[in-house]
Write a protein that holds these residues in place. Structure first.
Motif, short mmCIF file in Angstrom:
data_model
loop_
_atom_site.label_atom_id
_atom_site.label_comp_id
_atom_site.label_asym_id
_atom_site.label_seq_id
_atom_site.Cartn_x
_atom_site.Cartn_y
_atom_site.Cartn_z
N GLY A 1 0.80 -1.22 0.00
CA GLY A 1 0.00 0.00 0.00
C GLY A 1 0.83 1.26 0.00
N LEU A 2 1.93 1.27 -0.72
CA LEU A 2 2.85 2.41 -0.69
C LEU A 2 2.36 3.52 -1.61
CD1 LEU A 2 6.65 2.33 -0.53
CD2 LEU A 2 5.63 3.60 -2.41
N ASN A 3 2.45 4.75 -1.13
CA ASN A 3 2.13 5.95 -1.90
C ASN A 3 3.34 6.88 -1.92
OD1 ASN A 3 -0.79 5.46 -2.40
ND2 ASN A 3 -0.87 5.55 -0.17
N MET A 4 3.65 7.42 -3.09
CA MET A 4 4.82 8.30 -3.22
C MET A 4 4.57 9.31 -4.32
SD MET A 4 8.85 7.29 -3.79
CE MET A 4 8.72 6.85 -5.51
N THR A 5 4.97 10.54 -4.10
CA THR A 5 4.84 11.60 -5.09
C THR A 5 6.17 12.35 -5.20
OG1 THR A 5 2.50 11.90 -4.52
CG2 THR A 5 3.57 13.66 -5.79
N VAL A 6 6.72 12.35 -6.41
CA VAL A 6 8.00 13.02 -6.65
C VAL A 6 7.78 14.14 -7.65
CG1 VAL A 6 10.40 12.74 -7.35
CG2 VAL A 6 9.19 10.82 -6.27
N PRO A 7 7.81 15.40 -7.23
CA PRO A 7 7.65 16.51 -8.18
C PRO A 7 8.85 16.58 -9.13
CG PRO A 7 7.31 17.21 -5.90
CD PRO A 7 7.93 15.85 -5.85
N LYS A 8 8.67 17.31 -10.20
CA LYS A 8 9.75 17.48 -11.16
C LYS A 8 10.78 18.48 -10.63
CE LYS A 8 7.15 16.35 -15.35
NZ LYS A 8 6.70 16.81 -16.68
N GLY A 9 12.04 18.24 -10.98
CA GLY A 9 13.10 19.18 -10.65
C GLY A 9 13.53 19.17 -9.21
N VAL A 10 13.43 18.02 -8.51
CA VAL A 10 13.84 17.94 -7.11
C VAL A 10 14.75 16.73 -6.92
CG1 VAL A 10 11.70 19.01 -6.32
CG2 VAL A 10 11.89 16.51 -6.37
N ILE A 11 15.50 16.76 -5.82
CA ILE A 11 16.23 15.58 -5.37
C ILE A 11 15.39 14.92 -4.28
CG2 ILE A 11 18.33 14.70 -4.31
CD1 ILE A 11 19.84 17.05 -5.41
N TYR A 12 15.02 13.68 -4.53
CA TYR A 12 14.13 12.94 -3.64
C TYR A 12 14.96 11.84 -2.97
CZ TYR A 12 9.77 10.61 -2.18
OH TYR A 12 8.74 10.05 -1.47
N GLY A 13 15.25 12.01 -1.69
CA GLY A 13 16.04 11.03 -0.97
C GLY A 13 15.17 9.95 -0.36
N LEU A 14 15.44 8.70 -0.72
CA LEU A 14 14.66 7.57 -0.23
C LEU A 14 15.52 6.83 0.80
CD1 LEU A 14 11.96 6.11 -0.59
CD2 LEU A 14 13.02 4.73 -2.38
N LEU A 15 15.13 6.91 2.06
CA LEU A 15 15.91 6.34 3.15
C LEU A 15 15.22 5.12 3.71
CD1 LEU A 15 16.79 9.65 5.05
CD2 LEU A 15 18.07 8.53 3.24
N GLY A 16 16.02 4.14 4.12
CA GLY A 16 15.46 2.94 4.72
C GLY A 16 16.52 1.88 4.87
#
Length: 399
Positions: A51-66
């Protein structure tokens, strides 16, 4: 206005609102809704994304930690279309991962896996040339970009063979191969593991420059929580859930914490204490559409492209030139096999005694020395032929 017309108008408005929401979500670089992914059989089921939800806007650095095994790599594989979800939706650059419109995978997307998927027999320059050609880049531009990336990533001489490099250098070559095409969307799976702090700082400065000058979107997974604070957005992932996605400063203020590690610790404790499942701190409202389900995606047909054929031919030719003894053996082996076969099996038999009983000449063995085509004694013609084959004919009389 009648009751039926009012209901119809309400349903139309609801449909338009949902349609508008979908179009708005597709304007983001990456949008994941209610993603579910599992492995194994019914008796040994492992849920990786739940049930994962994720939104990544354009022109950003999106850090995924885990932590390891929380599903970060699987999520990236689903975004590029390498793997498919059991249920849920994914949009990348405006379309589903395997659609022609989004171009994923393709030249619009750069993906760096954890393992350096490189050809050991190539040099650094040849590796970058290969990946540039399959991305339909011109040779002149590839060489210019290669010089820049080799300097940026502090790589050894461009003629160094990849198979002779250390693990850290190989990962940097893999990163250079990902950056060579200047894609719109970058997915990097732990690109800075094992690098010294100075080089990591140079790489992050380059990432920030890409987002500012080219509006590039970067999704990066990392174990270094301190460097993730340079991201525009961070997402904390645990056991297949996305606990929160927000800017680093907003998270620190919201949880009154000094570091992102403390935020992650608080969220993990909160998730473990709850039995309701996916705990989300983010106040974003998510909508899961019924369109473009991953289970209904169809892979587009891949046609031969000139650049791809050129790259593969060049790769094979380069391998042959670096492995001349093996190549020479492969070329000579068929000729050796044919010669051995002909020498051992294909020869005619010689000096063998053959018993002959010829009733056509009444066993007198009197055949003319010179035979003509219209002779009636055809057996003599055949016997003359056998004699020319170095066979010893022995006349046998049965009287």
């Amino acid at each position: 206005m009648t009751k039926n017309s009012a209901e119809g108008t309400e349903m139309t408005d609801c449909f338009l609102q949902k349609r508008k929401r979908i179009l708005t979500e597709k304007e983001n670089a990456v949008c994941v809704r209610n993603a579910y992914k599992q492995y194994g059989s019914k008796n040994n089921l492992v849920v990786v994304l739940d049930g994962l939800n994720m939104t990544v806007p354009k022109g950003v650095i999106y850090g995924l930690l885990g932590a390891n095994g929380c599903g970060k790599t699987t999520l990236l594989h689903c975004i590029i279309g390498y793997k498919t979800l059991n249920s849920g939706d994914i949009w990348a650059l405006g379309g589903p991962p395997l659609s022609k419109q989004s171009g994923v995978p393709g030249s619009r997307v750069g993906f760096m896996p954890q393992d350096a998927a490189l050809y050991d027999k190539f040099s650094i320059l040849e590796t970058l040339m290969f990946f540039g050609w399959i991305s339909e880049m011109k040779t002149k531009k590839i060489k210019k970009r290669s010089d820049f990336l080799i300097e940026l990533l502090m790589l050894p001489d461009k003629n160094s063979i990849v198979g002779e490099l250390g693990l850290g250098q190989r990962r940097r070559v893999s990163l250079a191969a990902t950056l060579i095409q200047e894609p719109e969307l970058l997915l990097l799976d732990e690109p800075t593991v094992g690098l010294d702090p100075v080089l990591r700082e140079n790489i992050w400065n380059h990432f920030l420059d890409l987002t500012n000058t080219r509006n590039t979107t970067i999704i990066i997974t990392t174990h270094y929580i301190d460097e993730a604070s340079q991201s525009h957005m961070v997402a904390l992932m645990r056991e297949g859930y996305l606990l929160v996605e927000e800017s680093p400063n907003a998270l620190l203020n919201q949880f009154n914490a000094q570091t992102l590690e403390n935020v992650f610790l608080q969220l993990s404790i909160t998730q473990s204490s709850r039995t309701s499942g996916n705990y989300r701190v983010s106040q974003n409202e998510f909508y899961v559409s019924n369109d473009n389900k991953m289970t209904n995606y169809k892979k587009r047909k891949q046609f031969l492209k000139k650049d791809h054929v050129q790259s593969l031919l060049w790769k094979n030719f380069s391998w042959m030139m670096r492995n001349k003894p093996i190549m020479l053996f492969c070329l000579l082996l068929p000729f050796i096999q044919m010669a051995a076969f002909c020498l051992s099996i294909g020869n005619d038999v010689k000096n063998i005694k053959v018993a002959v009983v010829n009733y056509e000449t009444n066993n007198t063995w009197q055949c003319k020395d010179e035979m003509k085509c219209n002779d009636t004694q055809l057996s003599c013609q055949y016997l003359k032929y056998l004699e020319k084959m170095d066979l010893t004919l022995v006349n046998i009389s049965l009287n």
